[in-house]
Design a protein around this motif. Sequence first.
Motif, short mmCIF file in Angstrom:
data_model
loop_
_atom_site.label_atom_id
_atom_site.label_comp_id
_atom_site.label_asym_id
_atom_site.label_seq_id
_atom_site.Cartn_x
_atom_site.Cartn_y
_atom_site.Cartn_z
N VAL A 1 -39.20 3.35 118.30
CA VAL A 1 -40.06 2.67 117.33
C VAL A 1 -41.30 3.54 117.20
O VAL A 1 -41.99 3.79 118.18
CB VAL A 1 -40.45 1.26 117.81
N ASP A 2 -41.58 4.00 115.99
CA ASP A 2 -42.70 4.92 115.77
C ASP A 2 -43.97 4.13 115.45
O ASP A 2 -44.07 3.49 114.41
CB ASP A 2 -42.36 5.88 114.63
N ASN A 3 -44.94 4.20 116.36
CA ASN A 3 -46.24 3.54 116.15
C ASN A 3 -47.33 4.56 115.91
O ASN A 3 -48.51 4.28 116.12
CB ASN A 3 -46.60 2.69 117.38
N SER A 4 -46.96 5.76 115.48
CA SER A 4 -47.91 6.85 115.29
C SER A 4 -48.82 6.60 114.10
O SER A 4 -48.40 5.99 113.12
CB SER A 4 -47.17 8.17 115.04
N PRO A 5 -50.06 7.11 114.18
CA PRO A 5 -50.91 7.04 113.00
C PRO A 5 -50.31 7.95 111.92
O PRO A 5 -49.57 8.88 112.24
CB PRO A 5 -52.26 7.57 113.49
N PRO A 6 -50.60 7.69 110.66
CA PRO A 6 -50.02 8.52 109.60
C PRO A 6 -50.48 9.97 109.75
O PRO A 6 -51.59 10.23 110.22
CB PRO A 6 -50.55 7.90 108.31
N PRO A 7 -49.64 10.92 109.35
CA PRO A 7 -50.02 12.32 109.48
C PRO A 7 -51.19 12.64 108.56
O PRO A 7 -51.37 12.01 107.52
CB PRO A 7 -48.77 13.09 109.05
N PRO A 8 -52.00 13.63 108.95
CA PRO A 8 -53.12 14.00 108.08
C PRO A 8 -52.58 14.57 106.77
O PRO A 8 -51.50 15.15 106.74
CB PRO A 8 -53.86 15.07 108.89
N PRO A 9 -53.33 14.39 105.67
CA PRO A 9 -52.83 14.90 104.39
C PRO A 9 -52.73 16.41 104.42
O PRO A 9 -53.53 17.09 105.07
CB PRO A 9 -53.90 14.45 103.39
N ARG A 10 -51.71 16.92 103.77
CA ARG A 10 -51.53 18.37 103.71
C ARG A 10 -52.64 18.98 102.88
O ARG A 10 -53.04 18.44 101.86
CB ARG A 10 -50.19 18.72 103.08
N GLU A 11 -53.12 20.12 103.35
CA GLU A 11 -54.19 20.79 102.63
C GLU A 11 -53.60 21.40 101.36
O GLU A 11 -52.50 21.92 101.35
CB GLU A 11 -54.80 21.88 103.49
N VAL A 12 -54.37 21.29 100.31
CA VAL A 12 -53.95 21.88 99.06
C VAL A 12 -53.99 23.40 99.21
O VAL A 12 -54.93 23.94 99.76
CB VAL A 12 -54.87 21.41 97.91
N ALA A 13 -52.95 24.05 98.76
CA ALA A 13 -52.87 25.51 98.90
C ALA A 13 -54.07 26.16 98.22
O ALA A 13 -54.43 25.81 97.09
CB ALA A 13 -51.58 26.03 98.31
N LEU A 14 -54.68 27.09 98.94
CA LEU A 14 -55.82 27.78 98.37
C LEU A 14 -55.36 28.68 97.24
O LEU A 14 -54.25 29.22 97.25
CB LEU A 14 -56.50 28.62 99.44
N ALA A 15 -56.22 28.85 96.26
CA ALA A 15 -55.89 29.70 95.13
C ALA A 15 -55.88 31.15 95.61
O ALA A 15 -56.92 31.71 95.94
CB ALA A 15 -56.90 29.51 94.02
N VAL A 16 -54.71 31.74 95.67
CA VAL A 16 -54.59 33.13 96.10
C VAL A 16 -54.54 33.98 94.84
O VAL A 16 -53.75 33.72 93.93
CB VAL A 16 -53.31 33.34 96.93
N PRO A 17 -55.40 34.99 94.76
CA PRO A 17 -55.40 35.81 93.56
C PRO A 17 -54.05 36.52 93.39
O PRO A 17 -53.46 36.98 94.35
CB PRO A 17 -56.53 36.80 93.79
N VAL A 18 -53.59 36.57 92.15
CA VAL A 18 -52.33 37.23 91.85
C VAL A 18 -52.65 38.50 91.07
O VAL A 18 -53.35 38.47 90.07
CB VAL A 18 -51.43 36.29 91.00
N ARG A 19 -52.13 39.60 91.56
CA ARG A 19 -52.35 40.87 90.87
C ARG A 19 -51.26 41.08 89.85
O ARG A 19 -50.12 40.71 90.05
CB ARG A 19 -52.34 42.01 91.89
N ASP A 20 -51.62 41.69 88.78
CA ASP A 20 -50.63 42.02 87.76
C ASP A 20 -49.63 43.01 88.33
O ASP A 20 -49.98 43.91 89.10
CB ASP A 20 -51.32 42.63 86.52
#
Length: 124
Positions: free
Chosen positions: A85-104
């Motif tokens: 029986v899982d009585n764990s607190p809910p997992p922390p929200p996933r961090e939004v992926a950081l904007a990684v610059p994309v090179r052409d």
Amino acid sequence: MGSDEGAVRVDAWIWAVRLIKTRSLAGAACRGGHVRVNGERVKPAYLVKPGDEVRLRYEGRERIVVVKQLLRKRVGAPVAAEAYVDNSPPPPPREVALAVPVRDRGAGRPTKRDRREIERLRGR
């Protein structure tokens, strides 16, 4: 604790119910003090019984489970989920992926200035 038929080693049980990926990691978590049964730090050979509360700190998250069924062998995830029986607190929200610059494509290697800018954005 003797060879109690209605009990399983805590390291084997937390591995069998898929709370930890490998049996050796389960043993290491017990030795490191990250596993508590009914509020007490336990060694890997501690025997758990149905009704025991197991607290596990693993990968930055605390899991609190109550043993419903004893398992000695690793089983599939749906069967494993029925063993506690899982009585764990809910997992922390996933961090939004950081904007990684994309090179052409075809822009060549980044210059020293470009690399510093990329690393600044990544937070290094």
